[in-house]
Scaffold this motif. Structure first.
Motif, short mmCIF file in Angstrom:
data_model
loop_
_atom_site.label_atom_id
_atom_site.label_comp_id
_atom_site.label_asym_id
_atom_site.label_seq_id
_atom_site.Cartn_x
_atom_site.Cartn_y
_atom_site.Cartn_z
N GLU A 294 -2.32 -4.57 7.69
CA GLU A 294 -3.51 -3.73 7.79
C GLU A 294 -3.16 -2.27 8.00
O GLU A 294 -3.95 -1.39 7.72
N LYS A 295 -1.94 -2.01 8.45
CA LYS A 295 -1.51 -0.62 8.64
C LYS A 295 -1.15 0.05 7.32
O LYS A 295 -1.09 1.27 7.25
N LEU A 296 -0.91 -0.75 6.31
CA LEU A 296 -0.57 -0.21 4.99
C LEU A 296 -1.83 0.20 4.25
O LEU A 296 -2.83 -0.51 4.29
N PRO A 297 -1.80 1.33 3.55
CA PRO A 297 -2.95 1.70 2.72
C PRO A 297 -3.21 0.62 1.66
O PRO A 297 -2.28 -0.04 1.19
N LYS A 298 -4.47 0.47 1.28
CA LYS A 298 -4.87 -0.56 0.33
C LYS A 298 -4.08 -0.44 -0.98
O LYS A 298 -3.68 -1.43 -1.57
N GLY A 299 -3.86 0.79 -1.45
CA GLY A 299 -3.11 0.99 -2.70
C GLY A 299 -1.69 0.46 -2.62
O GLY A 299 -1.17 -0.08 -3.59
N ILE A 300 -1.06 0.61 -1.48
CA ILE A 300 0.31 0.10 -1.31
C ILE A 300 0.30 -1.41 -1.28
O ILE A 300 1.15 -2.07 -1.88
N ARG A 301 -0.67 -2.00 -0.57
CA ARG A 301 -0.77 -3.47 -0.55
C ARG A 301 -0.95 -4.02 -1.96
O ARG A 301 -0.27 -4.96 -2.36
N GLY A 302 -1.85 -3.41 -2.71
CA GLY A 302 -2.09 -3.85 -4.09
C GLY A 302 -0.85 -3.65 -4.96
O GLY A 302 -0.51 -4.50 -5.78
N GLY A 303 -0.18 -2.53 -4.75
CA GLY A 303 1.04 -2.25 -5.52
C GLY A 303 2.14 -3.25 -5.24
O GLY A 303 2.84 -3.69 -6.15
N LEU A 304 2.29 -3.64 -3.97
CA LEU A 304 3.29 -4.65 -3.62
C LEU A 304 2.95 -6.00 -4.26
O LEU A 304 3.83 -6.71 -4.75
N ALA A 305 1.67 -6.36 -4.25
CA ALA A 305 1.25 -7.62 -4.87
C ALA A 305 1.57 -7.61 -6.36
O ALA A 305 2.12 -8.58 -6.90
N VAL A 306 1.27 -6.51 -7.03
CA VAL A 306 1.56 -6.39 -8.47
C VAL A 306 3.07 -6.42 -8.71
O VAL A 306 3.54 -7.07 -9.65
N ALA A 307 3.84 -5.75 -7.86
CA ALA A 307 5.30 -5.73 -8.02
C ALA A 307 5.88 -7.13 -7.94
O ALA A 307 6.73 -7.51 -8.76
N ILE A 308 5.41 -7.93 -7.00
CA ILE A 308 5.91 -9.30 -6.88
C ILE A 308 5.54 -10.10 -8.12
O ILE A 308 6.38 -10.81 -8.69
N GLU A 309 4.29 -10.00 -8.55
CA GLU A 309 3.86 -10.75 -9.73
C GLU A 309 4.65 -10.34 -10.97
O GLU A 309 5.03 -11.19 -11.78
N GLU A 310 4.92 -9.05 -11.13
CA GLU A 310 5.70 -8.58 -12.28
C GLU A 310 7.14 -9.07 -12.21
O GLU A 310 7.75 -9.42 -13.23
N GLN A 311 7.71 -9.10 -11.01
CA GLN A 311 9.08 -9.61 -10.87
C GLN A 311 9.14 -11.09 -11.23
O GLN A 311 10.08 -11.53 -11.89
N PHE A 312 8.14 -11.86 -10.82
CA PHE A 312 8.10 -13.27 -11.21
C PHE A 312 7.97 -13.42 -12.71
O PHE A 312 8.63 -14.25 -13.32
N ALA A 313 7.10 -12.63 -13.31
CA ALA A 313 6.91 -12.71 -14.76
C ALA A 313 8.21 -12.39 -15.49
O ALA A 313 8.57 -13.07 -16.45
N ALA A 314 8.92 -11.37 -15.02
CA ALA A 314 10.20 -11.01 -15.65
C ALA A 314 11.21 -12.14 -15.49
O ALA A 314 11.92 -12.50 -16.43
#
Length: 148
Positions: A84-104
């Motif tokens: 909750e201390k992380l800005p929403k954009g960073i949380r969303g960015g981390l979620a996308v980064a993980i999903e992209e790493q899995f896809a790769a």
């Protein structure tokens, strides 16, 4: 130097081969998309790509897996309670980064399996466990609503 020689390799050899109509169509599609002049040149380039991938594919597989593990390690260090201390954009960015790493990682793995470089029956359980752990983080990061 004529068309039959490649610099430093001597005279080229003729290769006769049988391939399915679907494979011919795939070669022709690739040839068209990449603006290659002849079917022979397309097959030659595809062979070079395949040989290069065989040399580098397992390294790519390990690197993508390490990238996923590193991201999860960072998330574990942060801890779900501190998201909750992380800005929403960073949380969303981390979620996308993980999903992209899995896809790769999945793309590299499926290509290696399709090429017969990596056995389909190989044990992927450690990575599957990693996927489950990471999926929890993706869901938490993507759906996090700060306390009001």
């Amino acid at each position: 130097m004529n068309d039959d020689t490649v610099k430093g390799e001597g005279k080229s050899e003729r290769l006769h081969m049988f391939i399915s109509p679907a494979e011919i169509a795939a070669v022709e599609d690739w040839r068209f998309k990449n603006r290659v002049q002849s079917k022979s040149e397309a097959v030659r380039r595809l062979c070079q790509i395949g040989l290069s991938y065989e040399r580098n594919g397992k390294v790519l597989l390990k690197r993508t897996e390490r990238a996923v593990k590193a991201t999860i390690l960072v998330l574990e260090k942060i801890g779900k309670a501190d998201f909750e201390k992380l800005p929403k954009g960073i949380r969303g960015g981390l979620a996308v980064a993980i999903e992209e790493q899995f896809a790769a990682h999945k793309a590299v793995l499926s290509t290696l399996i399709a090429a017969g470089i990596y056995a389909d029956g190989s044990d992927h359980s450690s990575f599957e466990d990693l996927i489950e752990r990471a999926q929890e983080y993706v869901e938490t990061l993507a759906n996090w609503e700060p306390k009001k």
